[in-house]
Enzyme design. Structure first.
Site, PDB file in Angstrom:
ATOM      1  CB  ALA A   1      -1.164  -0.001   1.343  1.00 20.44           C
ATOM      2  CB  ALA A   2       4.068   2.251   1.312  1.00 20.48           C
ATOM      3  N   PRO A   3       3.137   4.031  -1.034  1.00 24.40           N
ATOM      4  CG  PRO A   3       3.845   6.371  -1.903  1.00 24.40           C
ATOM      5  CD  PRO A   3       3.847   4.801  -2.420  1.00 24.40           C
ATOM      6  N   GLY A   4       0.582   4.919  -0.268  1.00 25.31           N
ATOM      7  CA  GLY A   4      -0.708   5.441   0.008  1.00 25.31           C
ATOM      8  C   GLY A   4      -1.827   6.144  -1.053  1.00 25.31           C
ATOM      9  N   GLY A   5      -1.107   6.518  -2.092  1.00 33.23           N
ATOM     10  CA  GLY A   5      -1.964   7.232  -3.101  1.00 33.23           C
ATOM     11  C   GLY A   5      -3.207   6.231  -3.114  1.00 33.23           C
TER      12      GLY A   5
ATOM     13  CG  ASP B   1       4.598  -1.168   1.479  1.00 32.51           C
ATOM     14  OD1 ASP B   1       4.167  -0.985   0.719  1.00 32.51           O
ATOM     15  OD2 ASP B   1       5.877  -1.377   1.720  1.00 32.51           O
TER      16      ASP B   1
ATOM     17  CB  CYS C   1       3.641   1.555 -12.856  1.00 31.24           C
ATOM     18  SG  CYS C   1       5.047   1.163 -11.734  1.00 31.24           S
TER      19      CYS C   1
END
Lengths: 173, 302
Positions: free
Chosen positions: B107-111, B130, B230
């Site tokens: 999950a980090a950095p959380g966007g 994370d 990505c």
């Protein structure tokens, strides 16, 4: 025993009232509700769906919902209140999240004052009310919006915005 | 070494793809619905004299004409969060409802995790995990600034994640935004390919498969798991899906998306994948003027 002191690796749900308290000195849910109500006139109903937790002595968290206590986790909801000192202090993020409901001890800042406040500066302000921790707010896009916590003492508002949240804002005018 | 050359056979307009990869990305912010509506956020930008343009396919995204979006009132108040346009897709595909339990495995950095919380009206339970403690502090900072109160944060290895601390035994949904070779971030980080190697791709693909398998196992029957990266590498995308499809009780499903996309590829360097990987979507930088991305939706159980 670990269930009688505060354990920094886990989150413990706050007891509902003093009768259910096992960790000495731990705040109760009722005291937290009373604090927001008495200090800022935030109605207890606002927190109806929240559970309150402690991790680390005097650091309280608000979580929307409920999970089993204790919980081993890094975080649960939002850190929202410090109770270690005599005067309890809400966090910047809690005030931004719940401060819209406040009807008391809210100081409204003019644009230049608000900019100084979020840059972390202390400044003299015109305030006739209580000393202590106030909710600082300003007008943004047509409504009052809470900025954070300021300590009002000796005619001065001392910004409590933590370093990581301070901003030098671009000039709007 | 020219890494992107290896994708020439996959991309229909390869020169446009190459050219897009060399352009910097526009500055995009997501309006955080927990604290503001898009209308109010736009009013605040108007008052500050910051120019912006709404993103056509998503009403909560704004392209800012500013080099310092962090110095706006909206950023201070947590109304705005800088987030690459295409990286808002997986949370939209996951689309949790209030009351649902959602696992953000990496999950980090959380966007994306904070976007999940906002999509559930901050009334779900988002378990954001994370493995990196350093990156978790960024996640916690972002979540608090954005006013998220419905998130539990854990610091564990997603590959053998245990639900034991919680009083429930399955999630309704999961998002695996997997660690990857990040080829698609080349527009944001021009040095993204400097450390590229096939060995890394092979090793990270094994990790991706383990995390996605764990997410499928930890999600209730009838629930769904979104997988995203990505990167363009089929080894990290379709090949991972193919392995998980044969190992776990799950299937790929179609999802809608208003961005221009290409279907997942069923063949790569002599290897064939399950036909259903076509339901996944590839997003190349030149298609929508974004970063590169891959996204798939998996339904768990029969």
């Amino acid at each position: 025993m670990s269930d009688r002191t505060n354990d920094g690796s886990q989150l413990d749900r706050l007891p509902a009232t003093a009768d259910e308290r096992v960790v000495e000195g731990r705040a109760t849910r009722q005291e937290v509700l009373d604090f927001w109500d008495e200090r800022y006139a935030v109605a207890p109903e606002i927190f109806e769906n929240y559970s309150f937790w402690e991790k680390g002595g005097g650091k309280l968290w608000a979580f929307r919902g409920a999970v089993a206590s204790p919980l081993e986790a890094e975080a649960l909801g939002m850190t929202f209140l410090r109770t270690r000192q005599e005067h309890w202090k809400p966090t910047t993020n809690a005030v931004q999240r719940f401060g819209r409901h406040a009807e008391k001890n809210v100081v409204e800042l003019a644009d230049a004052e608000a900019r100084r406040f979020v840059a972390g500066e202390d400044q003299p302000i015109d305030w006739d009310g209580d000393w202590g921790y106030l909710i600082a707010a300003h007008d943004l896009a047509g409504e009052r919006e809470p900025l954070g916590v300021g300590l009002f003492i000796d005619g001065e508002l001392r910004s409590q915005v933590p370093k990581g949240r301070r901003r030098e804002l671009i000039d709007g005018e | 070494m020219d890494v992107l050359e290896r994708y020439e056979s996959l991309v229909d307009d390869f020169s446009a793809f190459r050219a897009a990869c060399e352009r910097p990305l526009p500055s995009v912010v997501r309006v955080n619905g927990i604290k503001a509506t898009p209308e109010r956020a736009m009013d605040a930008l108007d008052d500050e004299g910051v120019e912006y343009e709404p993103v056509e396919w998503h009403p909560g995204l704004l392209r800012l004409d500013s080099t310092s979006p962090g110095r706006t009132w909206g950023a201070y108040h947590g109304w705005l969060h800088g987030q690459e346009e295409v990286s808002t897709l997986p949370a939209l595909v996951c689309d949790p409802d209030p009351g649902e339990r959602v696992w953000a495995a990496c999950a980090a950095p959380g966007g994306k995790a904070t976007q999940l919380a906002a999509l559930a009206g901050d009334e779900g339970t988002i378990v954001a995990n994370d493995r990196s403690l350093g990156r978790l502090s960024a996640l916690r900072f972002n979540a608090e600034r954005l006013g998220v109160t419905s998130m539990a944060v854990t610091n564990r290895d997603a590959r053998n994640y245990s639900l034991k601390p919680f009083d429930f035994d399955a999630f309704d949904r999961a998002l695996v935004d997997a660690p990857c070779s990040c080829e698609g971030t080349i527009r944001k980080n021009p040095d993204a390919l400097d450390e590229w190697s096939l060995e890394y791709i092979d090793s990270i693909a094994a990790t991706q498969e383990s995390i996605l398998r764990r997410a499928v196992q930890a999600t209730r029957s009838g629930g769904s798991v979104v997988y995203s990266t990505c990167t363009f590498a089929p080894e990290e995308n379709e090949a991972v899906l193919d392995s998980v499809l044969s190992a776990e009780d799950c299937r790929l499903v179609e999802f809608s998306c208003d961005l221009e996309t290409r279907p997942g590829v069923t063949e790569w360097q002599g290897e064939a994948f399950d036909e259903s990987v076509r339901k996944a979507k590839r997003i190349y930088p030149h298609l929508n003027d974004t970063g590169g991305f891959f996204c798939a939706k998996v339904e768990v159980g029969g």
